[in-house]
Design an enzyme around this catalytic site. Structure first.
Site, PDB file in Angstrom:
ATOM      1  N   GLY A  15      38.623 -12.403 -59.266  1.00 35.20           N
ATOM      2  CA  GLY A  15      37.379 -11.703 -59.550  1.00 35.20           C
ATOM      3  C   GLY A  15      36.800 -12.241 -60.851  1.00 35.20           C
ATOM      4  O   GLY A  15      36.854 -13.441 -61.122  1.00 35.20           O
ATOM      5  N   CYS A  16      36.260 -11.372 -61.677  1.00 33.99           N
ATOM      6  CA  CYS A  16      35.669 -11.763 -62.954  1.00 33.99           C
ATOM      7  C   CYS A  16      36.695 -12.470 -63.832  1.00 33.99           C
ATOM      8  O   CYS A  16      37.770 -11.933 -64.096  1.00 33.99           O
ATOM      9  CB  CYS A  16      35.145 -10.519 -63.677  1.00 33.99           C
ATOM     10  N   PHE A  17      36.351 -13.675 -64.301  1.00 34.37           N
ATOM     11  CA  PHE A  17      37.346 -14.411 -65.085  1.00 34.37           C
ATOM     12  C   PHE A  17      37.576 -13.813 -66.466  1.00 34.37           C
ATOM     13  O   PHE A  17      38.590 -14.085 -67.096  1.00 34.37           O
ATOM     14  CB  PHE A  17      37.044 -15.904 -65.168  1.00 34.37           C
ATOM     15  N   CYS A  51      38.237 -10.702 -66.911  1.00 31.12           N
ATOM     16  CA  CYS A  51      39.365  -9.797 -66.641  1.00 31.12           C
ATOM     17  C   CYS A  51      40.660 -10.587 -66.468  1.00 31.12           C
ATOM     18  O   CYS A  51      41.704 -10.213 -67.009  1.00 31.12           O
ATOM     19  CB  CYS A  51      39.094  -8.971 -65.383  1.00 31.12           C
TER      20      CYS A  51
END
EC number: 1.8.4.11
Length: 202
Positions: free
Chosen positions: A35-37, A39
């Site tokens: 997902g969001c890098f 995170c």
């Protein structure tokens, strides 16, 4: 003069041999998309044996894409992280365990409110051993019904990785008061740290 040169030669040989006898640290790389890098980076930075985490893009067909272009979903890239680690301190198996805890691998092309192919779950393997282990754990977790739904994580060969812009690197640590960091990343990070409390850096 000859005596001095001889002595220096012997001394240099001793120094060289002493350096040669010290085992060099051999690092390896795991490349994950969860997902969001921002995170992904924040979580894997916590683990002992992880030397560095680099945020970027992988799996697509556009060379050197910008963050804005990847966000359009037209590049084929996923937001991913190169995780540089010391195998003497943390194994690839342990990193895979962290991968499956760090996100929901059953969500197709999304994580939470982040939607699009750029947020897909993926393991970009660097060699046959990494591929075999990734496939083994996915099969095992699906067989044991560890999740309510089947895992949709892609297991694909690592071909290229493009580092994201500098402001994306070490993002959470430098922008902890930003709303996304505070209300999305922070709660996820705390849950991650509880699971891996014995594997965290001091």
């Amino acid at each position: 003069m000859k005596k001095i040169i001889c002595s220096l030669t012997v001394l240099l040989a001793v120094v060289f041999n002493s350096y040669a006898s010290v085992p060099k640290k051999v690092l390896d790389t795991a490349t994950f998309a969860t997902g969001c890098f921002w995170c992904t980076e924040a979580k894997f930075q916590q683990l002992k044996g992880v030397e560095k985490v680099i945020s970027g893009f992988s799996g697509g067909h556009v060379a050197n894409p910008s963050y804005e272009l990847v966000c359009t979903g037209t590049t084929g890239h996923a937001e991913a992280c190169n995780i540089i680690y010391d195998p003497a301190k943390i194994s690839y198996d342990e990193l895979l365990a962290a991968f499956f805890v760090a996100h929901d691998p059953t969500q197709l092309n999304r994580q939470g409110n982040d939607v699009g192919t750029q947020y897909r779950s993926a393991i970009f393997y660097h060699n046959a051993a990494q591929k075999q282990k990734a496939q083994y754990y996915i099969s095992k977790l699906n067989t044991e019904k560890a999740y309510k739904n089947p895992i949709v994580t892609q297991v694909v060969m690592y071909k290229a990785f493009y580092k994201a812009e500098d402001y994306h690197q070490n993002y959470f640590n430098q922008n902890g008061e930003q709303p996304y960091c505070k209300y999305v990343i922070q709660p996820e990070l705390e849950k991650f740290k509880k699971v891996f409390k014995d594997k965290l850096k001091q």
